[in-house]
Design an enzyme around this catalytic site. Sequence first.
Site, PDB file in Angstrom:
ATOM      1  N   GLU A 200       0.857  -1.184   0.000  1.00  0.00           N
ATOM      2  CA  GLU A 200       0.000   0.000   0.000  1.00  0.00           C
ATOM      3  C   GLU A 200       0.892   1.232   0.000  1.00  0.00           C
ATOM      4  O   GLU A 200       2.015   1.201   0.514  1.00  0.00           O
ATOM      5  CB  GLU A 200      -0.869   0.045   1.282  1.00  0.00           C
ATOM      6  CG  GLU A 200      -2.104  -0.806   1.239  1.00  0.00           C
ATOM      7  CD  GLU A 200      -2.934  -0.717   2.518  1.00  0.00           C
ATOM      8  OE1 GLU A 200      -3.956  -1.395   2.588  1.00  0.00           O
ATOM      9  OE2 GLU A 200      -2.553   0.018   3.448  1.00  0.00           O
ATOM     10  N   HIS A 208      -6.353   7.551  12.784  1.00  0.00           N
ATOM     11  CA  HIS A 208      -6.957   6.225  12.758  1.00  0.00           C
ATOM     12  C   HIS A 208      -8.385   6.390  13.267  1.00  0.00           C
ATOM     13  O   HIS A 208      -8.591   6.640  14.452  1.00  0.00           O
ATOM     14  CB  HIS A 208      -6.143   5.278  13.659  1.00  0.00           C
ATOM     15  CG  HIS A 208      -6.724   3.906  13.784  1.00  0.00           C
ATOM     16  ND1 HIS A 208      -5.981   2.763  13.625  1.00  0.00           N
ATOM     17  CD2 HIS A 208      -7.977   3.491  14.039  1.00  0.00           C
ATOM     18  CE1 HIS A 208      -6.760   1.709  13.786  1.00  0.00           C
ATOM     19  NE2 HIS A 208      -7.977   2.133  14.041  1.00  0.00           N
ATOM     20  N   ASN A 290     -12.421  -5.312  11.781  1.00  0.00           N
ATOM     21  CA  ASN A 290     -12.309  -6.154  12.971  1.00  0.00           C
ATOM     22  C   ASN A 290     -13.647  -6.836  13.189  1.00  0.00           C
ATOM     23  O   ASN A 290     -14.666  -6.163  13.320  1.00  0.00           O
ATOM     24  CB  ASN A 290     -11.929  -5.331  14.190  1.00  0.00           C
ATOM     25  CG  ASN A 290     -10.592  -4.656  14.000  1.00  0.00           C
ATOM     26  OD1 ASN A 290      -9.640  -5.269  13.526  1.00  0.00           O
ATOM     27  ND2 ASN A 290     -10.510  -3.376  14.333  1.00  0.00           N
ATOM     28  N   ARG A 292     -15.094  -8.455  15.643  1.00  0.00           N
ATOM     29  CA  ARG A 292     -15.305  -8.786  17.053  1.00  0.00           C
ATOM     30  C   ARG A 292     -15.810  -7.549  17.798  1.00  0.00           C
ATOM     31  O   ARG A 292     -15.792  -6.449  17.242  1.00  0.00           O
ATOM     32  CB  ARG A 292     -13.963  -9.192  17.685  1.00  0.00           C
ATOM     33  CG  ARG A 292     -12.953  -8.066  17.545  1.00  0.00           C
ATOM     34  CD  ARG A 292     -11.686  -8.260  18.342  1.00  0.00           C
ATOM     35  NE  ARG A 292     -10.894  -7.039  18.363  1.00  0.00           N
ATOM     36  CZ  ARG A 292     -10.031  -6.666  17.436  1.00  0.00           C
ATOM     37  NH1 ARG A 292      -9.824  -7.437  16.387  1.00  0.00           N
ATOM     38  NH2 ARG A 292      -9.373  -5.521  17.550  1.00  0.00           N
TER      39      ARG A 292
HETATM   40  C1  MV4 Z   1      -1.009   2.171   7.466  1.00  0.00           C
HETATM   41  C2  MV4 Z   1      -0.355   3.358   7.805  1.00  0.00           C
HETATM   42  C3  MV4 Z   1       0.019   4.207   6.790  1.00  0.00           C
HETATM   43  N1  MV4 Z   1      -0.244   3.875   5.508  1.00  0.00           N
HETATM   44  N2  MV4 Z   1      -1.249   1.882   6.170  1.00  0.00           N
HETATM   45  C4  MV4 Z   1      -1.399   0.453  11.917  1.00  0.00           C
HETATM   46  C5  MV4 Z   1      -2.449  -0.415  12.500  1.00  0.00           C
HETATM   47  C6  MV4 Z   1      -3.015  -1.145  11.361  1.00  0.00           C
HETATM   48  N3  MV4 Z   1      -4.408  -1.377  11.553  1.00  0.00           N
HETATM   49  C7  MV4 Z   1      -2.733  -0.293  10.180  1.00  0.00           C
HETATM   50  N4  MV4 Z   1      -1.744   0.653  10.582  1.00  0.00           N
HETATM   51  C8  MV4 Z   1      -1.240   1.570   9.707  1.00  0.00           C
HETATM   52  N5  MV4 Z   1      -1.438   1.302   8.397  1.00  0.00           N
HETATM   53  C9  MV4 Z   1      -0.862   2.741   5.227  1.00  0.00           C
HETATM   54  N6  MV4 Z   1      -1.119   2.444   3.949  1.00  0.00           N
HETATM   55  C10 MV4 Z   1      -0.139   3.640   9.143  1.00  0.00           C
HETATM   56  C11 MV4 Z   1      -0.583   2.742  10.100  1.00  0.00           C
HETATM   57  C12 MV4 Z   1      -0.303   3.105  11.457  1.00  0.00           C
HETATM   58  C13 MV4 Z   1       1.013   3.124  11.932  1.00  0.00           C
HETATM   59  C14 MV4 Z   1       2.064   2.707  11.157  1.00  0.00           C
HETATM   60  C15 MV4 Z   1       3.351   2.736  11.652  1.00  0.00           C
HETATM   61  C16 MV4 Z   1       3.593   3.183  12.962  1.00  0.00           C
HETATM   62  C17 MV4 Z   1       2.530   3.547  13.764  1.00  0.00           C
HETATM   63  C18 MV4 Z   1       1.231   3.518  13.262  1.00  0.00           C
HETATM   64  C19 MV4 Z   1       0.189   3.924  14.060  1.00  0.00           C
HETATM   65  C20 MV4 Z   1      -1.083   3.891  13.574  1.00  0.00           C
HETATM   66  C21 MV4 Z   1      -1.313   3.500  12.258  1.00  0.00           C
END
Ligand code: MV4
Length: 454
Positions: A200, A208, A290, A292
């Site tokens: 991605e 988030h 999710n 759940r």
């Molecule tokens: C990402 C992202 C940035 N770009 N995907 C983290 C939890 C999971 N559910 C998905 N996550 C992420 N996906 C794309 N395409 C950033 C996160 C992310 C994150 C990534 C690295 C370090 C800390 C993070 C904290 C929240 C979300």
Amino acid sequence: MIQKILIANRGEIALRIVRACREMGIKTLAIYSEADVQSLHVQLADEAICIGGPKSADSYLRADRIISAAEIADVDAIHPGYGFLSENAKFAEQCESCNIKFIGPKSKSIKLMGDKSIARETVRKAHVATVPGSDGPVEAEAEAVKIARSIGYPVIIKAVAGGGGRGMRIAHNDVSFAKEFHVARNEAEKAFGDGRVYLEKYIERPRHIEFQILADSHGKVIHLGERDCSVQRRHQKLIEEAPSPFLTPDLRKKMGKAAVRAAEAAEYENAGTIEFLVDPKGNFYFIEMNTRIQVEHPVTEEVTGIDLVKQQIHIANGEKLEFDQSDITFEKHAIECRINAEDPARNFAPSPGTVGLYYPPGGHGVRIDSHIYSGYTIPPYYDSMIGKLICFGSTRKEALERAYRALSEYLIRGVKTTIPLHKAIMADPLFIEGKATTAYMEEFLTRTTPELFS
Ligand code: MV4
């Protein structure tokens, strides 16, 4: 009709489910490990069966023993809570084939959403925006680099069988991509027995934001608004709130509709969550579902007034949802602080042990979901979360002031907790202004001295 439920979990969520059942006149059976004999969920359930040793692998993850307990005690349904077997399609299937209702979605939906690449494809077909990325899993390195280039760096490499941030690597150029691609595949193979990964575009400094879904077995799907879960550390959420201080009414409406379409595309039934990343411009992208009940569900309960665990049971009973989308209103602001037995001043080292004095806060707009009490020993075998403080009020300002006040009253002696850290965040101007992104915690910890919250 469901008359007796086995609760296949421990801690605060097991207690949460016991409480919902009590109010509904449903009998409960607790299962527990040798380390949880003195747990409140064991004491408050109508019946309890010890199913194995302290380690999760010897107890809460033993589907065979849980189903045996269910058959011995003649329960009608199993509530899996979160974690453990809650998103295990095989376990849901075993329950189904033993004529025990699994309080959650059909195993087919768990399987579909458990494959994060198929989940992407499924919701994309339902016109839900996904992050620009690969069509399905990527195999050969040469091909993968080409796809990464066409997406444009930075890219994020995610495990097909992952989720919740496990097994993710970020690459900024061809050289780092080649390295991270192999690391990600090896890690995924080791952690999930499935080395497949997909790509991605890496979204920088996103929020988030997730939407709560309820879907009945008659095809009706509604959403209960969003939760902003941007404040997290190493993919562990620390604070969740609703409504999100970032969303406009227009964006909320668009995302809510997209969330409903995503759940419909999975032929989803029961409570579920659609996770989105929202970039600084307000573009939103589905990342995963999710399947759940989640830790942070009380935030939604307090803003909508709907008891999500009771709704899960009604849905599993085959009942129709008694409200339409237009009946759902968002009257309040709610914020949840996760209380973990960890030392924030020592890199969040787990702090198990015996609780001395325990004095939880109370008063207007304060809810505590916790299984601990004075004299309780926190075992070292499980998650370090020992409770959740949920504060709510008519405005965000009131909810935050109430949270600060409640945290100031909260006494847990004998172990280190995240309470002082939460107090510092509730007093932080950046957080108060509603400006926290997923980068917030790391930045907060860099600019703050640990002594401030120990
Ligand atoms: C990402 C992202 C940035 N770009 N995907 C983290 C939890 C999971 N559910 C998905 N996550 C992420 N996906 C794309 N395409 C950033 C996160 C992310 C994150 C990534 C690295 C370090 C800390 C993070 C904290 C929240 C979300």
